[in-house]
Motif scaffolding. Structure first.
Motif, PDB file in Angstrom:
ATOM      1  N   HIS A   1      -7.597  -5.185  -0.792  1.00  8.96           N
ATOM      2  CA  HIS A   1      -6.479  -4.414  -0.237  1.00  8.96           C
ATOM      3  C   HIS A   1      -6.094  -5.060   1.088  1.00  8.96           C
ATOM      4  CE1 HIS A   1      -3.957  -0.908  -0.682  1.00  8.96           C
ATOM      5  NE2 HIS A   1      -4.114  -0.636   0.603  1.00  8.96           N
TER       6      HIS A   1
ATOM      7  N   ASN B   1      -3.437  -0.226 -11.290  1.00  9.01           N
ATOM      8  CA  ASN B   1      -2.247   0.452 -10.789  1.00  9.01           C
ATOM      9  C   ASN B   1      -1.042  -0.480 -10.791  1.00  9.01           C
ATOM     10  OD1 ASN B   1      -3.101   3.270  -9.569  1.00  9.01           O
ATOM     11  ND2 ASN B   1      -4.723   1.843  -9.012  1.00  9.01           N
TER      12      ASN B   1
ATOM     13  N   PHE C   1      -6.450   0.607  -4.128  1.00  3.38           N
ATOM     14  CA  PHE C   1      -5.597   0.870  -5.285  1.00  3.38           C
ATOM     15  C   PHE C   1      -5.892  -0.228  -6.309  1.00  3.38           C
ATOM     16  CE2 PHE C   1      -2.206   2.847  -2.326  1.00  3.38           C
ATOM     17  CZ  PHE C   1      -2.774   4.100  -2.442  1.00  3.38           C
TER      18      PHE C   1
ATOM     19  N   THR D   1       0.043  -1.334  -4.351  1.00  2.28           N
ATOM     20  CA  THR D   1       0.380   0.084  -4.247  1.00  2.28           C
ATOM     21  C   THR D   1       0.145   0.746  -5.600  1.00  2.28           C
ATOM     22  OG1 THR D   1       2.089   1.648  -3.496  1.00  2.28           O
ATOM     23  CG2 THR D   1       2.850  -0.316  -4.689  1.00  2.28           C
ATOM     24  N   ARG D   2       0.568   1.994  -5.752  1.00  2.88           N
ATOM     25  CA  ARG D   2       0.406   2.679  -7.027  1.00  2.88           C
ATOM     26  C   ARG D   2       1.566   3.651  -7.238  1.00  2.88           C
ATOM     27  NH1 ARG D   2      -4.671   7.004  -6.302  1.00  2.88           N
ATOM     28  NH2 ARG D   2      -3.519   8.591  -5.159  1.00  2.88           N
TER      29      ARG D   2
ATOM     30  N   ALA E   1      -5.719  10.100  -8.712  1.00  2.00           N
ATOM     31  CA  ALA E   1      -4.839   9.273  -9.537  1.00  2.00           C
ATOM     32  C   ALA E   1      -4.695   9.895 -10.922  1.00  2.00           C
ATOM     33  CB  ALA E   1      -5.413   7.859  -9.658  1.00  2.00           C
TER      34      ALA E   1
ATOM     35  N   GLU F   1      -9.086   4.796  -9.982  1.00  2.00           N
ATOM     36  CA  GLU F   1      -9.160   5.487  -8.701  1.00  2.00           C
ATOM     37  C   GLU F   1      -9.794   4.560  -7.665  1.00  2.00           C
ATOM     38  OE1 GLU F   1      -8.100   7.284  -6.338  1.00  2.00           O
ATOM     39  OE2 GLU F   1      -8.024   9.104  -7.569  1.00  2.00           O
ATOM     40  N   HIS F   2      -9.801   5.008  -6.409  1.00  2.00           N
ATOM     41  CA  HIS F   2     -10.461   4.263  -5.335  1.00  2.00           C
ATOM     42  C   HIS F   2     -11.884   3.896  -5.755  1.00  2.00           C
ATOM     43  CE1 HIS F   2      -7.137   5.495  -2.886  1.00  2.00           C
ATOM     44  NE2 HIS F   2      -7.525   6.749  -2.770  1.00  2.00           N
TER      45      HIS F   2
ATOM     46  N   SER G   1       0.828  -1.200   0.000  1.00  2.00           N
ATOM     47  CA  SER G   1       0.000   0.000   0.000  1.00  2.00           C
ATOM     48  C   SER G   1       0.870   1.261   0.000  1.00  2.00           C
ATOM     49  CB  SER G   1      -0.973  -0.032   1.176  1.00  2.00           C
ATOM     50  OG  SER G   1      -1.920   1.002   1.096  1.00  2.00           O
TER      51      SER G   1
END
Length: 301
Positions: free
Chosen positions: A267, A246, A242, A131-132, A139, A145-146, A106
């Protein structure tokens, strides 16, 4: 050098002007692996024991504002994202580790990406999990995006009274529920983990809120092609925080990176993923024993 080795206890290590809560696993003569985390408890003892049993020296620690490490006022972190990179490199210096395999889940993955870019000579391998390649905030347009359910949780659900232990634990359980993938959700496990988190965290409000306020500084996505360390990108295909795109983007943009999809995983990092993840991590950075038995900085591990 700080206390270390198989069965070492949790202890505080001074790095610059902060105190980081650290525990080590395994033989310090072995190839080192650093596990920075937004909570040291994220990396379970069993996971670390397996890494140590496979011939690694594991250094697990709470980053600032998490666990028992130095905490800032809630909502006002007195540091930038790259200060967390400085903490990581400083911790390596304290343990006399010339190079290490960095593993970040993350937002801790941001720390590891920046360490690999800004301190390439200190990174033997890089594992980036869920993670991203962009920091707090919206983003990039080509990145997912979330999810709506994540956004609803953080924007519509009232935050708990941080002084109410039971309410904070319930909040942690519900946060784990909304982050879970289609593989399933273990509420009893989530409650145990949330309880342990509350019991050992200096300031739960700071731990929960402050990373969202950290100044990330300059973008780094455009530099990902500079990463020279062997890299594994592991990502849950059902990650709502994420999303999987990503991870796919990072694997494309880091030269030679391996992408490990974690099917049905959100996540999170349940133990059902550990066999595949550990095998891929160990293959990325083959183990060796220091012939001279000296510290890492002298031996060039």
């Amino acid at each position: 050098m700080p206390e270390h080795g198989q069965g070492s206890s949790e202890h505080m290590v001074t790095v610059g002007d902060v105190e980081l809560c650290v525990r080590t696993f395994g033989d310090p003569r072995r190839r080192p692996v650093l596990l920075p985390s937004t909570s040291r408890l994220f990396w379970e003892d069993r996971f670390c024991d397996r890494l140590a049993g496979a011939g690694r020296f594991v250094v697990r620690y709470d980053i600032r504002d998490t666990g028992r490490s130095t905490a800032s006022a809630p909502g006002s972190p007195g540091y930038h994202l790259r200060d967390l990179v400085t903490d990581l490199i400083g911790l390596m210096d304290v343990f006399e580790l010339a190079r290490a395999h960095l593993v970040g889940f993350s937002v801790a993955g941001w720390i590891c990406q920046l360490a690999a870019l800004d301190h390439p000579d200190r990174v033997s391998a890089l594992t980036l999990i869920n993670t991203r390649p962009t920091a707090p905030g919206p983003a990039d347009p080509d990145l997912p995006e979330h999810s709506d359910r994540i956004m609803a949780f953080f924007t519509e659900r009232p935050r708990p009274d941080w002084s109410d232990r039971a309410a904070v634990i319930d909040y942690g359980v519900e946060q784990a529920r909304v982050r879970a993938g289609t593989h399933g959700f273990d509420e009893q496990l989530a409650r145990r983990q949330a309880t342990h988190m509350v019991e050992r965290t200096t300031d739960m409000a700071a731990s929960t809120l402050n990373l969202a306020y950290v100044d990330a500084g300059e973008r780094w996505r455009e530099r990902l092609g500079e990463i020279a360390a062997p890299t594994l990108v592991a990502h849950g295909t059902d990650d709502p925080f994420f999303p999987y795109g990503n991870g796919k983007a990072m694997a494309r943009e880091i030269l030679g990176a391996e992408l490990l999809p974690l099917s049905g995983i959100g996540h999170e990092l349940p133990d059902t993923t550990w066999d595949r993840l550990l095998a891929a991590m160990l293959a990325l950075d083959p183990e060796s024993v220091l012939e001279d038995g000296a510290g890492g900085a002298m031996s060039g591990r």
